[in-house]
Design a protein around this motif. Structure first.
Motif, PDB file in Angstrom:
ATOM      1  N   MET A 103       0.833  -1.196   0.000  1.00 42.35           N
ATOM      2  CA  MET A 103       0.000   0.000   0.000  1.00 42.35           C
ATOM      3  C   MET A 103       0.869   1.247   0.000  1.00 42.35           C
ATOM      4  N   LEU A 104       0.291   2.302  -0.462  1.00 44.01           N
ATOM      5  CA  LEU A 104       1.022   3.560  -0.521  1.00 44.01           C
ATOM      6  C   LEU A 104       1.503   4.022   0.846  1.00 44.01           C
ATOM      7  N   PRO A 110      -5.883  -1.565  -2.785  1.00 45.47           N
ATOM      8  CA  PRO A 110      -4.483  -1.672  -2.379  1.00 45.47           C
ATOM      9  C   PRO A 110      -3.574  -1.353  -3.577  1.00 45.47           C
ATOM     10  N   THR A 111      -2.615  -0.493  -3.337  1.00 41.51           N
ATOM     11  CA  THR A 111      -1.821   0.079  -4.422  1.00 41.51           C
ATOM     12  C   THR A 111      -0.331  -0.075  -4.143  1.00 41.51           C
ATOM     13  N   THR A 112       0.405  -0.383  -5.186  1.00 45.54           N
ATOM     14  CA  THR A 112       1.853  -0.542  -5.096  1.00 45.54           C
ATOM     15  C   THR A 112       2.526   0.555  -5.908  1.00 45.54           C
ATOM     16  N   SER A 143       6.330   1.511  -7.636  1.00 39.88           N
ATOM     17  CA  SER A 143       7.682   1.053  -7.946  1.00 39.88           C
ATOM     18  C   SER A 143       8.361   2.081  -8.839  1.00 39.88           C
ATOM     19  N   TYR A 201       0.153   1.448  -9.210  1.00 41.05           N
ATOM     20  CA  TYR A 201      -0.763   0.481  -9.810  1.00 41.05           C
ATOM     21  C   TYR A 201      -1.441  -0.386  -8.755  1.00 41.05           C
ATOM     22  N   THR A 252      -2.237  -3.335  -6.573  1.00 37.46           N
ATOM     23  CA  THR A 252      -1.393  -4.441  -6.130  1.00 37.46           C
ATOM     24  C   THR A 252      -1.821  -5.750  -6.792  1.00 37.46           C
TER      25      THR A 252
END
Length: 121
Positions: A1-2, A24-26, A28, A104, A106
């Motif tokens: 998550m952020l 839920p966000t990733t 990279s 993006y 997760t």
């Protein structure tokens, strides 16, 4: 998550700029180099990509909702977002390096989705 928590709604806002994620966000970050003449092919991404040119220049081509191709050039220190189908190419004679930040879901199973070239492409 952020923000490193298990919350499903994330909102960060300051100075009239906001980032909202409802899943839920990733995030990279990586560098991507395009050699002279190299191009990405038409593609899209889940979520949002922010690209910052750190050396050289690139052209990004996108398609408007009315089907018109739009080409923009970006040089060192300039940035752009990638949402929807697009192609990036190095039309110059030196390598172009982009610092890429992907934001993006997760749950996304791929970082890149190949797309057919539009009629204007």
């Amino acid at each position: 998550m952020l923000d490193g928590t298990d919350r499903h709604m994330f909102v960060a806002a300051q100075d009239r700029v906001a980032l909202t994620a409802a899943v839920p966000t990733t995030v990279s970050t990586f560098d991507l180099t395009y050699q002279p003449g190299q191009f990405s092919g038409w593609h899209s991404h889940p979520g949002i990509v922010v690209a910052v040119v750190t050396s050289g220049t690139v052209e990004r081509q996108t398609v408007t909702k009315r089907g018109r191709c739009v080409t923009e050039e970006f040089g060192v220190g300039e940035s752009f977002t990638e949402v929807g189908p697009h192609v990036v190419r190095n039309a110059g004679d030196v390598p172009a390096v982009l610092s890429i930040t992907r934001i993006y879901p997760t749950a996304a199973t791929q970082g890149r989705i190949d797309e057919p070239a539009p009629a204007c492409g």
